[in-house]
Design an enzyme around this catalytic site. Structure first.
Site, PDB file in Angstrom:
ATOM      1  N   CYS A   1      -9.547 -20.714   9.888  1.00 23.61           N
ATOM      2  CA  CYS A   1     -10.729 -20.775  10.868  1.00 23.61           C
ATOM      3  C   CYS A   1     -10.043 -21.052  12.303  1.00 23.61           C
ATOM      4  O   CYS A   1      -9.389 -20.806  12.530  1.00 23.61           O
ATOM      5  CB  CYS A   1     -11.696 -21.367  10.170  1.00 23.61           C
ATOM      6  SG  CYS A   1     -11.393 -22.853  10.144  1.00 23.61           S
TER       7      CYS A   1
ATOM      8  N   ASN B   1     -10.093 -25.768  11.635  1.00 25.59           N
ATOM      9  CA  ASN B   1      -9.131 -26.385  10.490  1.00 25.59           C
ATOM     10  C   ASN B   1     -10.256 -27.570  10.058  1.00 25.59           C
ATOM     11  O   ASN B   1      -9.857 -28.007   9.327  1.00 25.59           O
ATOM     12  CB  ASN B   1      -8.148 -26.423   9.939  1.00 25.59           C
ATOM     13  CG  ASN B   1      -7.143 -26.060   8.976  1.00 25.59           C
ATOM     14  OD1 ASN B   1      -6.271 -26.963   8.901  1.00 25.59           O
ATOM     15  ND2 ASN B   1      -7.534 -26.176   7.713  1.00 25.59           N
TER      16      ASN B   1
ATOM     17  N   CYS C   1     -14.090 -27.196   8.674  1.00 24.61           N
ATOM     18  CA  CYS C   1     -14.883 -26.778   8.412  1.00 24.61           C
ATOM     19  C   CYS C   1     -14.755 -25.481   6.844  1.00 24.61           C
ATOM     20  O   CYS C   1     -14.545 -25.240   6.123  1.00 24.61           O
ATOM     21  CB  CYS C   1     -16.569 -26.196   9.102  1.00 24.61           C
ATOM     22  SG  CYS C   1     -17.135 -27.371   9.645  1.00 24.61           S
ATOM     23  N   ARG C   2     -14.359 -24.380   7.661  1.00 25.07           N
ATOM     24  CA  ARG C   2     -14.690 -22.859   6.945  1.00 25.07           C
ATOM     25  C   ARG C   2     -13.158 -22.898   6.232  1.00 25.07           C
ATOM     26  O   ARG C   2     -13.361 -22.555   4.556  1.00 25.07           O
ATOM     27  CB  ARG C   2     -15.235 -21.360   7.389  1.00 25.07           C
ATOM     28  CG  ARG C   2     -16.586 -21.712   7.689  1.00 25.07           C
ATOM     29  CD  ARG C   2     -16.973 -20.786   9.072  1.00 25.07           C
ATOM     30  NE  ARG C   2     -15.694 -20.933   9.937  1.00 25.07           N
ATOM     31  CZ  ARG C   2     -15.126 -19.691  10.953  1.00 25.07           C
ATOM     32  NH1 ARG C   2     -15.767 -18.551  11.435  1.00 25.07           N
ATOM     33  NH2 ARG C   2     -14.894 -20.509  12.356  1.00 25.07           N
ATOM     34  N   SER C   3     -11.933 -22.862   6.434  1.00 24.75           N
ATOM     35  CA  SER C   3     -10.817 -22.627   5.986  1.00 24.75           C
ATOM     36  C   SER C   3     -10.736 -23.769   4.862  1.00 24.75           C
ATOM     37  O   SER C   3     -10.152 -23.083   3.989  1.00 24.75           O
ATOM     38  CB  SER C   3      -9.881 -22.441   7.158  1.00 24.75           C
ATOM     39  OG  SER C   3      -9.307 -23.565   7.835  1.00 24.75           O
TER      40      SER C   3
ATOM     41  N   ASP D   1     -19.856 -19.888  10.650  1.00 24.27           N
ATOM     42  CA  ASP D   1     -19.624 -21.171  10.990  1.00 24.27           C
ATOM     43  C   ASP D   1     -20.954 -22.523  11.409  1.00 24.27           C
ATOM     44  O   ASP D   1     -21.040 -22.387  11.534  1.00 24.27           O
ATOM     45  CB  ASP D   1     -19.032 -20.926  13.059  1.00 24.27           C
ATOM     46  CG  ASP D   1     -17.907 -22.596  12.702  1.00 24.27           C
ATOM     47  OD1 ASP D   1     -17.843 -23.451  12.067  1.00 24.27           O
ATOM     48  OD2 ASP D   1     -17.289 -22.036  14.152  1.00 24.27           O
TER      49      ASP D   1
HETATM   50  P1  4NP Z   1     -14.193 -24.680  11.726  1.00 25.44           P
HETATM   51  O1  4NP Z   1     -15.921 -25.628  12.107  1.00 25.44           O
HETATM   52  O2  4NP Z   1     -13.274 -22.940  12.620  1.00 25.44           O
HETATM   53  O3  4NP Z   1     -15.078 -23.618  10.922  1.00 25.44           O
HETATM   54  O4  4NP Z   1     -13.594 -25.079  11.077  1.00 25.44           O
HETATM   55  C1  4NP Z   1     -15.094 -25.262  13.943  1.00 25.44           C
HETATM   56  C2  4NP Z   1     -15.425 -26.596  13.679  1.00 25.44           C
HETATM   57  C3  4NP Z   1     -14.636 -27.213  15.289  1.00 25.44           C
HETATM   58  C4  4NP Z   1     -15.249 -26.797  16.151  1.00 25.44           C
HETATM   59  C5  4NP Z   1     -15.247 -25.031  15.889  1.00 25.44           C
HETATM   60  C6  4NP Z   1     -15.169 -24.257  14.953  1.00 25.44           C
HETATM   61  N1  4NP Z   1     -14.861 -27.033  17.487  1.00 25.44           N
HETATM   62  O5  4NP Z   1     -14.919 -26.293  18.223  1.00 25.44           O
HETATM   63  O6  4NP Z   1     -13.966 -28.705  17.369  1.00 25.44           O
END
Ligand code: 4NP
Length: 144
Positions: free
Chosen positions: A11, A14, A16-18, A119
């Protein structure tokens, strides 16, 4: 049995989703797979999964507390059999990094008809996303 399939979940952050997908695939596939996760971005390298995401995963029996974020690297395309992007932007970013000839790239939601895992860092629907991720992991388990 042939070697366990090596799967990398990807994702943006790294956190939340992945990592949730990593824990869900590991739970569904057991010894049939070796599973890891990474982010296309580097902002959260070394961080544990985002606490509200961990809490939603815990409700579904997913163990995520020990995971730590890392960024995708070119060598991943040779080390993994299958790289699963959480959304179409992640897939485009992976295609741009891909040196070619290695891992198969796919969307994590392909077994459910494709599209993006929303997300939750932005939508704040951690429970809904955790449930969707587990549902897709079950579908991968039937396909692989
Ligand atoms: P993820 O979510 O891609 O599912 O881990 C996010 C977590 C943090 C950020 C973006 C997406 N960020 O920009 O900090």
């Amino acid at each position: 049995m042939s070697h366990p399939i090596r799967i990398l979940c990807v994702c943006l952050g790294n956190i939340c989703r992945s990592p949730t997908a990593e824990a869900a695939l590991r739970a569904e596939l057991g010894a049939r797979a070796e599973v890891d996760s990474a982010g296309t971005g580097g902002w959260h390298v070394g961080d544990a999964p985002y606490p509200p995401m961990q809490a939603a995963g815990r409700q579904l029996g997913l163990a995520m507390a020990e995971l730590r974020a890392r960024q995708v690297r070119p060598a991943d395309f040779g080390r993994f059999d299958l790289i699963l992007a959480m959304d179409r932007q992640n897939l485009r970013d992976l295609q741009a990094l891909d040196p070619g000839g290695g891992a198969r790239l796919a969307l994590y939601l392909d077994p459910l008809g494709g599209g993006d895992v929303p997300d939750p860092y932005y939508t704040r629907d951690f429970d809904g996303v955790a449930a969707l991720i587990v549902q897709a992991a079950q579908a991968w388990s039937e396909q692989l």
